[in-house]
Scaffold this active site. Structure first.
Site, PDB file in Angstrom:
ATOM      1  N   LYS A 235       0.845  -1.196   0.000  1.00 36.43           N
ATOM      2  CA  LYS A 235       0.000   0.000   0.000  1.00 36.43           C
ATOM      3  C   LYS A 235       0.879   1.245   0.000  1.00 36.43           C
ATOM      4  O   LYS A 235       1.558   1.537   0.986  1.00 36.43           O
ATOM      5  CB  LYS A 235      -0.909   0.038   1.236  1.00 36.43           C
ATOM      6  CG  LYS A 235      -1.964   1.143   1.085  1.00 36.43           C
ATOM      7  CD  LYS A 235      -2.569   1.557   2.398  1.00 36.43           C
ATOM      8  CE  LYS A 235      -1.744   2.580   3.125  1.00 36.43           C
ATOM      9  NZ  LYS A 235      -1.608   3.880   2.460  1.00 36.43           N
TER      10      LYS A 235
ATOM     11  N   GLU B 268       4.732   7.138  15.386  1.00 38.16           N
ATOM     12  CA  GLU B 268       3.401   6.986  15.981  1.00 38.16           C
ATOM     13  C   GLU B 268       2.637   5.812  15.345  1.00 38.16           C
ATOM     14  O   GLU B 268       2.107   4.938  16.038  1.00 38.16           O
ATOM     15  CB  GLU B 268       2.662   8.291  15.733  1.00 38.16           C
ATOM     16  CG  GLU B 268       1.400   8.483  16.493  1.00 38.16           C
ATOM     17  CD  GLU B 268       0.624   9.666  15.909  1.00 38.16           C
ATOM     18  OE1 GLU B 268       1.161  10.386  15.046  1.00 38.16           O
ATOM     19  OE2 GLU B 268      -0.530   9.828  16.324  1.00 38.16           O
TER      20      GLU B 268
ATOM     21  N   GLY C 156       3.974   3.467  13.521  1.00 32.77           N
ATOM     22  CA  GLY C 156       4.771   2.253  13.765  1.00 32.77           C
ATOM     23  C   GLY C 156       4.394   1.621  15.093  1.00 32.77           C
ATOM     24  O   GLY C 156       4.247   0.399  15.208  1.00 32.77           O
TER      25      GLY C 156
ATOM     26  N   GLU D 132      10.601   0.818  10.011  1.00 38.51           N
ATOM     27  CA  GLU D 132      11.624   1.826   9.714  1.00 38.51           C
ATOM     28  C   GLU D 132      10.955   3.167   9.946  1.00 38.51           C
ATOM     29  O   GLU D 132      10.086   3.574   9.171  1.00 38.51           O
ATOM     30  CB  GLU D 132      12.103   1.639   8.277  1.00 38.51           C
ATOM     31  CG  GLU D 132      13.453   2.261   8.031  1.00 38.51           C
ATOM     32  CD  GLU D 132      13.342   3.696   7.598  1.00 38.51           C
ATOM     33  OE1 GLU D 132      13.387   4.590   8.491  1.00 38.51           O
ATOM     34  OE2 GLU D 132      13.204   3.946   6.399  1.00 38.51           O
TER      35      GLU D 132
ATOM     36  N   CYS E 160      13.728  10.479   6.458  1.00 41.45           N
ATOM     37  CA  CYS E 160      13.757   9.939   7.818  1.00 41.45           C
ATOM     38  C   CYS E 160      15.151  10.055   8.434  1.00 41.45           C
ATOM     39  O   CYS E 160      15.285  10.243   9.626  1.00 41.45           O
ATOM     40  CB  CYS E 160      13.273   8.497   7.837  1.00 41.45           C
ATOM     41  SG  CYS E 160      14.122   7.463   6.639  1.00 41.45           S
TER      42      CYS E 160
ATOM     43  N   GLU F 245      11.173  15.087  15.411  1.00 37.64           N
ATOM     44  CA  GLU F 245      11.416  15.012  13.968  1.00 37.64           C
ATOM     45  C   GLU F 245      10.543  16.085  13.297  1.00 37.64           C
ATOM     46  O   GLU F 245       9.325  16.064  13.428  1.00 37.64           O
ATOM     47  CB  GLU F 245      11.024  13.629  13.467  1.00 37.64           C
ATOM     48  CG  GLU F 245      11.262  13.445  11.999  1.00 37.64           C
ATOM     49  CD  GLU F 245      10.911  12.036  11.518  1.00 37.64           C
ATOM     50  OE1 GLU F 245       9.811  11.567  11.832  1.00 37.64           O
ATOM     51  OE2 GLU F 245      11.741  11.438  10.824  1.00 37.64           O
TER      52      GLU F 245
END
Ligand code: NAI
Length: 800
Positions: A191, A246, A248, A265, A299, A396
């Site tokens: 997806k 979040e 993840g 990841e 990331c 982040e």
């Protein structure tokens, strides 16, 4: 404009990339179909999502939102295709992967333009970075498919993989997921992100072109709800996710106890460390790549600039003048540096965090750039005079915002760099190779770039420590995330059908004789806990009875509690030198431990039979195998080596296995001595420090170790033993934020420990079925060492 004027301004005009081919492709793909079972299917879900051009706000396409029924159809198609695909020879699978790589190459420019249209990244990057890396990923993994029978013959594929990817590198993330999965014989339901699904759909078309068997790759579009339906689907064997920490964490919780493999990841706040001997002009270009690649929506973006005090002011001045030269504009202009931000919500998040940074005391520099009036853009931003605790230094931002701090000594640089809940990557700059490698080893991150940044390649694993997730993508290390050892039972085997340990039972006279041993004063009947190298009483003040199979009292062991575990974790943290000493030194300590235990083999045998009721022969065999395990892992301690990867680069990438840190180990009741050593030894051989929860039923197998540990050279705090109720002790360890990994070999606890581990996203190994402990292949060796370590990839380009 005259040539002389051009020389003066060094300005250059627009250089727009043509979009007609991409637009023609889009015109043909307006219906929003899903790619399931090799066919373009109308979604059963009735809603659709508009995907916009971030640079203009124009609608590019209407994309189907797959619902549960669509997800189910895709998973069924993948399941159906799995049998045949996984039994094809590696060579045939390799041919398909080569074909995919070649066809990607054929359509490279279309992919690049579509990616820039959909995501807003500069065409220079999609054309010269993303797409070449995608192609390389498929070529590289085609090679592994070819070699799988020779090199990975002890493994088999996992099955159906549910893969969910983000919007920042849509096609590259797709390649990172699909290529290794297919190479190893898995099938896929992928997806893409709702903001950037177009290149995944074009890739589906490429799958058709190469006549990939139907159902091997299924692409379903949709948003978080679609993603969640995929996560929840019971017939998915492995989930691979890249995106926010979040989400993840939510996926970790949702999949807990399902037996699904999981790779995460997630986010990062990667340090970019500059020592005062670094070449500052190179550093400035490095910063540009680190934080302004893809508008900082990366990331592993080097978003925390840590500069040594002596050069900080000079670097700041150089950076400001370089920033003033950055070009921002249409992503399809070949001469811009920064494109558009993916969506208004992301732009607003960036702006809000910058405002908060300024409020918290940071100084802010933004060059005077004219921002386009359409679409969403954000200027390159430098926040300096930032305090390490400020939100902008910890969160982040996922945008073109660099925070700058300074440090005095290398030790302080390490401390600042590691002061983060994340641990994805780091970049460090110095002309001193000794310093570079010393610092690289001390950083708690999965990737380190020496005098370089944001380098990626199929050959080299990428992935994080801490809350940046777990698992690796790329390299040999990444393949294991798509494989399971042949000995491993299907996790979907229900608990009732777990193989029971069948052992010949001791005869009644044998048991009687053993019970008589209870009067033997050598048997310690007042066991304690073992924490920080000392025997200690439990904080609870409670004990629990240990009974023989006939229900007679043999001894008491302490009822360990939260407080005892806290002390044990603290002791384990203090024993950090165990991690940094050499494998050779650890081997010596473990050989000595094995020798000390060997002397007591007859005692262990008696004890085992007394506790378990198993025959003397079975106990003798269990002790013999246990000692063999210890000797083997002592031998392994300096032989579980890293690799040097070979990306197309003049340089080396060192892939080094490192200890996970402080680990909890929850032991099963089966084969209590052998299973305990089979789990404890690989973990300590590689330098982890352990809190061991022994078998709940036979805890004396662990408490009997104390005396041996006291007289061995195992440093205090390396092995801590807390007896008591496995479930509550496991939960406390799973929730503990200073425990970095957990092995739970009690199938009834899998769901609970996986869920409880979400706080710091610790790495959990909690199989739903246990190995045959007596089988060397299943219960020892490299699989265990691999699980006890994580790979750090250190990139060292060389040459003047
Ligand atoms: P996200 O984590 O929500 O989305 C990533 C993918 O997960 C998308 O395909 C999305 O549809 C899917 N998803 C969302 N909720 C899900 C759920 N409950 N179950 C299963 N799949 C789900 O990221 P988003 O909202 O696009 O960006 C939010 C923030 O996340 C960004 O501001 C950035 O800080 C961070 N982020 C980090 C990335 C990374 O690579 N580390 C990539 C993208 C975003």
């Amino acid at each position: 404009m005259k040539v002389a004027e051009i020389f003066h301004s060094m300005d250059y005009g627009n250089s727009p990339e043509a979009t007609d081919m991409a637009m023609a492709w889009l015109a043909k793909h307006q219906e929003g179909r899903l790619f399931i079972a090799g066919k373009w299917q109308k979604a059963k879900g009735k809603t659709s999502i508009k995907t916009l051009n971030p640079a203009t706000g124009e609608v590019l396409a209407d994309i189907a939102k797959a619902n549960e029924a669509d997800v189910d159809a895709a998973v069924k198609a993948a399941r159906k295709a799995f049998g045949k695909w996984s039994s094809l020879s590696g060579h045939i699978r390799a041919r398909y992967l080569y074909a995919l790589a070649r066809h990607l190459q054929k359509h490279a420019r279309l992919f690049a333009v579509l990616e820039s249209l959909d995501n807003g990244k500069p065409i220079r990057e999609s054309r010269d970075i993303d797409i070449p890396l995608v192609i390389r990923h498929f070529y590289y993994h085609a090679g592994w498919a070819q070699l799988s029978e020779q090199e990975l013959s002890d493994y088999r594929p996992l099955g159906v993989c549910g893969q969910i990817i983000p919007w920042n590198f849509p096609l590259l993330m797709m390649a990172w997921k699909i290529a290794p999965a297919l190479a190893m014989g898995n099938t896929v339901v992928l997806k893409p992100a709702e903001y950037s699904p177009l290149t995944a759909l074009l890739f589906a078309q490429v799958c058709e072109e190469v006549a990939l068997p139907a159902g091997v790759v299924n692409i379903i579009t949709g948003d978080g709800e679609t993603g969640e339906a995929l996560v929840r689907h019971p017939d998915v064997d492995k989930l691979a996710f890249t995106g926010s920490t979040e989400v993840g964490k939510r996926i970790r919780e949702l999949s807990a106890g399902s037996g699904k493999g999981l790779g995460l990841e997630l986010g990062g706040k990667s340090p970019f460390i500059v020592f005062e001997d670094a070449d500052l002009d190179s550093v400035v270009e490095g910063v540009v790549d680190a934080i302004w690649l893809n508008q900082g929506e990366v990331c592993c973006a080097g978003s925390r600039l840590l500069a040594q005090e002596g050069i900080a002011a000079r670097l700041l001045a150089k950076l400001k003048s370089r920033m003033a030269k950055l070009r921002l504009g249409s992503p399809l202009d070949k001469s811009i540096d920064l494109g558009a931000i993916i969506a208004p919500i992301q732009r607003d998040k960036i702006a809000a965090l910058v405002a908060q940074g300024i409020e918290e005391g940071a100084s802010c520099y933004q060059p005077e750039l004219r921002l386009p009036t359409q679409g969403q853009f954000y200027p390159p931003t430098l926040l300096y005079n930032v305090s390490p605790a400020a939100k902008v230094a910890q969160e982040e931002i996922f945008g073109p915002v660099l925070t700058m701090m300074s440090f005095r000594t290398p030790a302080e640089a390490v401390e600042l760099a590691n002061n983060s809940r994340y641990g994805l990557a780091a970049s460090l700059w110095t002309d001193n190779i000794n310093l570079a490698l010393d610092i690289a080893a001390k950083l708690k991150v999965g990737v380190v770039w020496v005098n370089s940044t944001n380098m990626f390649d199929g050959s080299s694993g990428f992935g994080g420590y801490r809350e940046s997730g777990f698992g690796r993508e790329g390299g040999l290390e990444g393949l294991y995330d798509y494989l399971k050892p042949k000995w491993y039972q299907d996790p979907k085997t229900s608990l009732e059908t777990q193989p029971q340990v069948t052992q010949p039972q001791a005869t009644q006279p044998q048991v009687e004789a053993l019970v008589e041993n209870l009067s033997d004063p050598s048997i310690d009947r007042t066991a304690k806990l073992y924490i920080g190298g000392k025997q200690s009483r439990p904080d609870s003040g409670y004990s629990r009875a240990v009974l023989d199979p006939q229900g007679r009292l043999i001894s008491h062991v302490p009822e360990g509690s939260r407080k005892d575990l806290r002390n044990a974790v603290e002791a384990a943290h203090k024993a950090h030198s165990w991690t940094s000493i050499s494998g050779h030194q650890r081997a010596q300590v473990l050989y000595y431990l094995a020798e000390n235990l060997e002397v007591r083999a007859p005692e262990w045998q008696k004890r085992l039979s007394l506790l378990t009721g198993q025959s003397a022969e079975t106990s003798a065999l269990e002790v013999e195998l246990s000692l063999k395990r210890i000797f083997s892992y002592a031998a392994y301690a300096d032989k579980f080596e890293g690799t040097i990867h070979q990306p197309p680069l003049r340089g080396a990438v060192l892939a080094i296995p490192e200890a996970l840190g402080v680990m909890g180990i929850i032991c099963p009741d089966e084969r209590p001595l052998l299973s305990m050593f089979s789990l404890l030894l690989p973990a300590i051989a590689l330098g982890n420090r352990i809190i061991l929860i022994p078998s709940e039923r036979y805890p004396l197998m662990a408490t009997d170790l104390y005396q041996v540990l006291d007289t061995s050279d195992v440093p205090a705090g390396v092995i801590n033993i807390v007896t008591g109720p496995s479930a509550s002790l496991a939960k406390t360890l799973a929730e503990h934020l200073d425990v970095e990994a957990l092995w739970s070999f009690r199938p009834e606890l899998v769901s609970m420990v996986e869920k409880a581990s979400v706080g710091n996203l610790k790495q959990v190994w909690a199989p739903l079925s246990l190995p045959n402990w007596a089988d060397d292949k299943a219960a020892s060796g490299r699989d265990y060492l691999r699980k006890a370590s994580q790979i750090k990839n250190i990139w060292i380009p060389y040459g003047e």
